[in-house]
Design an enzyme around this catalytic site. Structure first.
Site, PDB file in Angstrom:
ATOM      1  CE  LYS A   1      -4.022  -2.081   2.222  1.00 54.05           C
ATOM      2  NZ  LYS A   1      -4.919  -1.993   3.390  1.00 54.05           N
TER       3      LYS A   1
ATOM      4  CE1 TYR B   1      -9.335  -3.039   0.109  1.00 49.26           C
ATOM      5  CE2 TYR B   1      -8.759  -1.344  -1.477  1.00 49.26           C
ATOM      6  CZ  TYR B   1      -8.385  -2.271  -0.536  1.00 49.26           C
ATOM      7  OH  TYR B   1      -7.052  -2.445  -0.234  1.00 49.26           O
TER       8      TYR B   1
ATOM      9  CG  ASN C   1      -3.606  -2.627   6.696  1.00 45.25           C
ATOM     10  OD1 ASN C   1      -3.387  -2.210   5.560  1.00 45.25           O
ATOM     11  ND2 ASN C   1      -4.593  -3.456   6.958  1.00 45.25           N
TER      12      ASN C   1
ATOM     13  CG  HIS D   1      -5.511  -6.044  -0.495  1.00 48.31           C
ATOM     14  ND1 HIS D   1      -6.715  -6.080   0.136  1.00 48.31           N
ATOM     15  CD2 HIS D   1      -5.599  -6.884  -1.549  1.00 48.31           C
ATOM     16  CE1 HIS D   1      -7.525  -6.899  -0.511  1.00 48.31           C
ATOM     17  NE2 HIS D   1      -6.867  -7.397  -1.550  1.00 48.31           N
TER      18      HIS D   1
ATOM     19  CD  GLU E   1      -8.531  -9.202  -3.813  1.00 43.35           C
ATOM     20  OE1 GLU E   1      -7.409  -9.718  -3.558  1.00 43.35           O
ATOM     21  OE2 GLU E   1      -9.304  -8.804  -2.922  1.00 43.35           O
TER      22      GLU E   1
END
Length: 135
Positions: free
Chosen positions: A11, A51, A114, A117, A128
């Protein structure tokens, strides 16, 4: 054991923080193979498709804004039980709950930032991968 592919994404917080090399090294140390990898700026459409299950939740808009805020590293990783191996390596979604030695436990800052993903199932991985690496 089953050979499978999974989708991982480093990310924007980890890319901006210079953590790409250390994260990729940890992935390679598992024995899994990185089949595809690309530094990219996600589009709003890609982020929304990835998402979609969170649409309508209170954090959705900030999640989309964050994930398109800077470059990410998109990856297809493959090997025996790749989804489970990567999920264990990533650690809990919330870095405060992630064990030391996991990627999120060692590099994550907050639930929003975080670091990574990772697909949660082979079915999610296939969906994905299709979003981020269309045929």
């Amino acid at each position: 054991m089953a050979y499978e592919q999974t989708y991982l994404m480093i990310k924007p917080d980890a890319v901006a923080g210079g953590k790409m090399g250390r994260i990729v090294s940890r992935l390679e140390d598992t024995g899994l193979k990185i089949e595809r990898m690309e530094l990219a700026q996600l589009t709003f459409e890609q982020a929304a498709a990835n998402y979609a299950e969170h649409e309508g939740k209170p954090f959705y808009d900030s999640l989309i804004a964050y994930i398109v805020s800077g470059p990410v590293v998109k990856m297809v990783v493959a090997g025996e039980d790749a989804v489970a191996v990567c999920r264990k390596l990533l650690g809990a979604t919330n870095p405060a709950e992630a064990a030391p030695g996991t990627i999120r436990g060692d590099f994550g800052l907050t639930l929003d930032a975080n670091v990574m993903h990772g697909s949660d199932s082979p079915e999610s991985a296939a969906r994905e991968i299709g979003i981020f690496f269309p045929a």
